[in-house]
Motif scaffolding. Structure first.
Motif, short mmCIF file in Angstrom:
data_model
loop_
_atom_site.label_atom_id
_atom_site.label_comp_id
_atom_site.label_asym_id
_atom_site.label_seq_id
_atom_site.Cartn_x
_atom_site.Cartn_y
_atom_site.Cartn_z
N PHE A 21 2.55 9.83 7.38
CA PHE A 21 1.28 9.72 8.09
C PHE A 21 0.18 10.64 7.56
CE2 PHE A 21 4.34 8.07 11.24
CZ PHE A 21 3.75 6.84 11.49
N LYS A 22 0.56 11.73 6.90
CA LYS A 22 -0.46 12.65 6.40
C LYS A 22 -0.80 12.41 4.93
CE LYS A 22 0.40 16.50 9.57
NZ LYS A 22 0.70 17.95 9.70
N VAL A 23 0.10 11.75 4.19
CA VAL A 23 -0.12 11.55 2.76
C VAL A 23 -0.18 10.07 2.39
CG1 VAL A 23 0.76 12.01 0.44
CG2 VAL A 23 1.02 13.74 2.24
N LEU A 24 0.86 9.33 2.74
CA LEU A 24 0.96 7.94 2.28
C LEU A 24 -0.04 7.02 2.97
CD1 LEU A 24 4.86 7.53 2.02
CD2 LEU A 24 3.25 8.42 0.34
N VAL A 25 -0.13 7.11 4.29
CA VAL A 25 -1.02 6.21 5.02
C VAL A 25 -2.49 6.38 4.61
CG1 VAL A 25 -1.96 5.63 7.30
CG2 VAL A 25 0.51 5.83 6.98
N PRO A 26 -3.02 7.62 4.52
CA PRO A 26 -4.42 7.75 4.09
C PRO A 26 -4.69 7.14 2.73
CG PRO A 26 -3.65 9.80 5.06
CD PRO A 26 -2.45 8.93 4.93
N VAL A 27 -3.72 7.25 1.80
CA VAL A 27 -3.91 6.68 0.46
C VAL A 27 -3.81 5.15 0.51
CG1 VAL A 27 -3.01 6.59 -1.90
CG2 VAL A 27 -3.08 8.76 -0.67
N ALA A 28 -2.91 4.65 1.36
CA ALA A 28 -2.70 3.20 1.45
C ALA A 28 -3.67 2.51 2.39
CB ALA A 28 -1.26 2.92 1.93
N LEU A 29 -4.54 3.28 3.07
CA LEU A 29 -5.42 2.71 4.09
C LEU A 29 -6.30 1.55 3.61
CD1 LEU A 29 -6.05 2.99 7.06
CD2 LEU A 29 -7.79 4.70 6.49
N PRO A 30 -6.87 1.61 2.39
CA PRO A 30 -7.68 0.45 1.95
C PRO A 30 -6.88 -0.85 1.93
CG PRO A 30 -8.13 2.35 0.57
CD PRO A 30 -6.96 2.73 1.43
N LEU A 31 -5.63 -0.81 1.46
CA LEU A 31 -4.83 -2.03 1.44
C LEU A 31 -4.43 -2.46 2.85
CD1 LEU A 31 -2.37 -1.98 -1.61
CD2 LEU A 31 -4.11 -3.67 -1.05
N ILE A 32 -4.15 -1.50 3.72
CA ILE A 32 -3.80 -1.84 5.10
C ILE A 32 -4.98 -2.52 5.77
CG2 ILE A 32 -3.19 -0.89 7.36
CD1 ILE A 32 -1.72 1.37 5.88
N LEU A 33 -6.18 -1.99 5.57
CA LEU A 33 -7.38 -2.61 6.16
C LEU A 33 -7.65 -3.97 5.55
CD1 LEU A 33 -9.76 0.48 6.40
CD2 LEU A 33 -8.67 -0.76 8.28
N VAL A 86 -10.23 8.70 -1.86
CA VAL A 86 -9.41 7.51 -2.07
C VAL A 86 -10.26 6.36 -2.59
CG1 VAL A 86 -7.99 5.76 -0.91
CG2 VAL A 86 -7.74 8.17 -0.32
N SER A 87 -11.46 6.19 -2.04
CA SER A 87 -12.36 5.13 -2.51
C SER A 87 -12.73 5.33 -3.97
CB SER A 87 -13.63 5.10 -1.65
OG SER A 87 -13.33 4.85 -0.29
N GLN A 88 -13.02 6.57 -4.36
CA GLN A 88 -13.38 6.86 -5.75
C GLN A 88 -12.20 6.58 -6.67
OE1 GLN A 88 -16.42 7.58 -6.76
NE2 GLN A 88 -15.72 7.53 -8.90
N ARG A 89 -11.00 6.91 -6.19
CA ARG A 89 -9.80 6.67 -7.00
C ARG A 89 -9.59 5.18 -7.25
NH1 ARG A 89 -4.40 6.16 -5.18
NH2 ARG A 89 -2.84 6.64 -6.75
N GLY A 96 0.81 -1.20 0.00
CA GLY A 96 0.00 0.00 0.00
C GLY A 96 0.85 1.26 0.00
N ILE A 97 1.87 1.30 0.85
CA ILE A 97 2.75 2.46 0.92
C ILE A 97 3.59 2.57 -0.35
CG2 ILE A 97 4.69 3.51 2.16
CD1 ILE A 97 2.05 3.66 3.67
N ARG A 98 4.12 1.46 -0.80
CA ARG A 98 4.98 1.49 -1.98
C ARG A 98 4.19 1.86 -3.24
NH1 ARG A 98 8.06 -3.71 -4.52
NH2 ARG A 98 5.91 -4.14 -5.11
N GLY A 99 2.90 1.54 -3.25
CA GLY A 99 2.09 1.77 -4.45
C GLY A 99 1.53 3.17 -4.59
N VAL A 100 1.79 4.04 -3.59
CA VAL A 100 1.31 5.43 -3.70
C VAL A 100 2.03 6.12 -4.86
CG1 VAL A 100 1.18 7.66 -2.54
CG2 VAL A 100 0.76 5.55 -1.25
N ASP A 101 1.29 6.89 -5.61
CA ASP A 101 1.84 7.61 -6.77
C ASP A 101 3.08 8.42 -6.37
OD1 ASP A 101 2.35 9.17 -8.99
OD2 ASP A 101 0.24 9.56 -9.41
#
Length: 223
Positions: free
Chosen positions: A133-145, A216-219, A109-114
């Motif tokens: 924590f402010k950019v990468l984690v929110p974008v990677a959150l679906p994969l983390i979950l 993020v969900s829409q993306r 998830g973290i590695r796959g962020v644009d």
């Protein structure tokens, strides 16, 4: 269906230390503690390795090694070494089982962020931890979950092996039922574990809807 009906309508199965509420709480206890420990290990390592870009090979090797461990064999070995005075002989195999999906999904998830998003964050003056924590984690959150959900379902299903070495949980109904040829217990215990796993799936689906940013969900849908 008759076996299940007999099991659920027997008043003896709803009270006392061997009743469904008590066994369910034991099973829940094993599962929650094991998942919490695995989450601390898997998410921390996944964030660190994914953010720094170092140790990706370690993730793959460690995940494959952990997946290859025979959970029941490890459980029996730890019981022989540590006894059954504590729940550690159960927790260690469950943690070893659930760390790989959490670690791999967090890392991916973290590695796959644009990369452009990452560069833009640094360009705005954010430092490493802030970017993480402010950019990468929110974008990677679906994969983390997703990693947490996969691990949770595996833990709930596998925690039944605790009964194999005399510990509690819903697996007791299966082990004791087979030993006494009481197949209503076997069927009832199996159904309860399946329902527990389905409830965990539903809980994580609701959690994802609640905590993941709509953007993020829409993306993800567009992808």
């Amino acid at each position: 269906m008759n076996y299940l009906f007999d099991f659920l309508t027997d008043p003896a199965n709803w009270s006392g230390p061997d009743g469904i509420p008590a066994r369910l709480l034991q099973h829940l206890g094993f599962s929650v503690v094991a998942l919490a420990l695995a989450a601390v290990i898997g998410i921390a390592l996944g964030l660190l390795i994914g953010h720094t870009g170092k140790g990706g090979l370690l993730v793959v090797v460690a995940a494959n090694v952990a997946r290859a461990l025979p959970t029941l064999g490890l459980l029996v070995l730890l019981v022989l070494l540590l006894g059954t005075a504590s729940i550690w002989p159960v927790l260690i195999p469950l943690v070893a089982l659930s760390v790989p999906p959490i670690l791999v999904n967090t890392f991916e998830g973290i590695r796959g962020v644009d990369p452009e998003l990452r560069d833009a964050a640094y360009g705005m003056g954010l430092r490493g931890p802030q970017v993480l924590f402010k950019v990468l984690v929110p974008v990677a959150l679906p994969l983390i979950l997703l990693g947490l959900r996969l691990a949770a379902v595996q833990v709930v299903a596998t925690a039944a092996v605790a009964a194999y070495v005399g510990l509690g949980g819903l697996g007791r109904y299966i082990i004791d039922g087979l030993a006494t040829k009481d197949y209503s217990q076997v069927v009832g215990g199996s159904v309860l574990i399946v329902l527990f796993a389905l409830a965990v799936q539903a809980l994580f689906a609701l959690t994802q809807r609640a905590v993941v940013s709509p953007g993020v969900s829409q993306r993800l849908k567009v992808r």
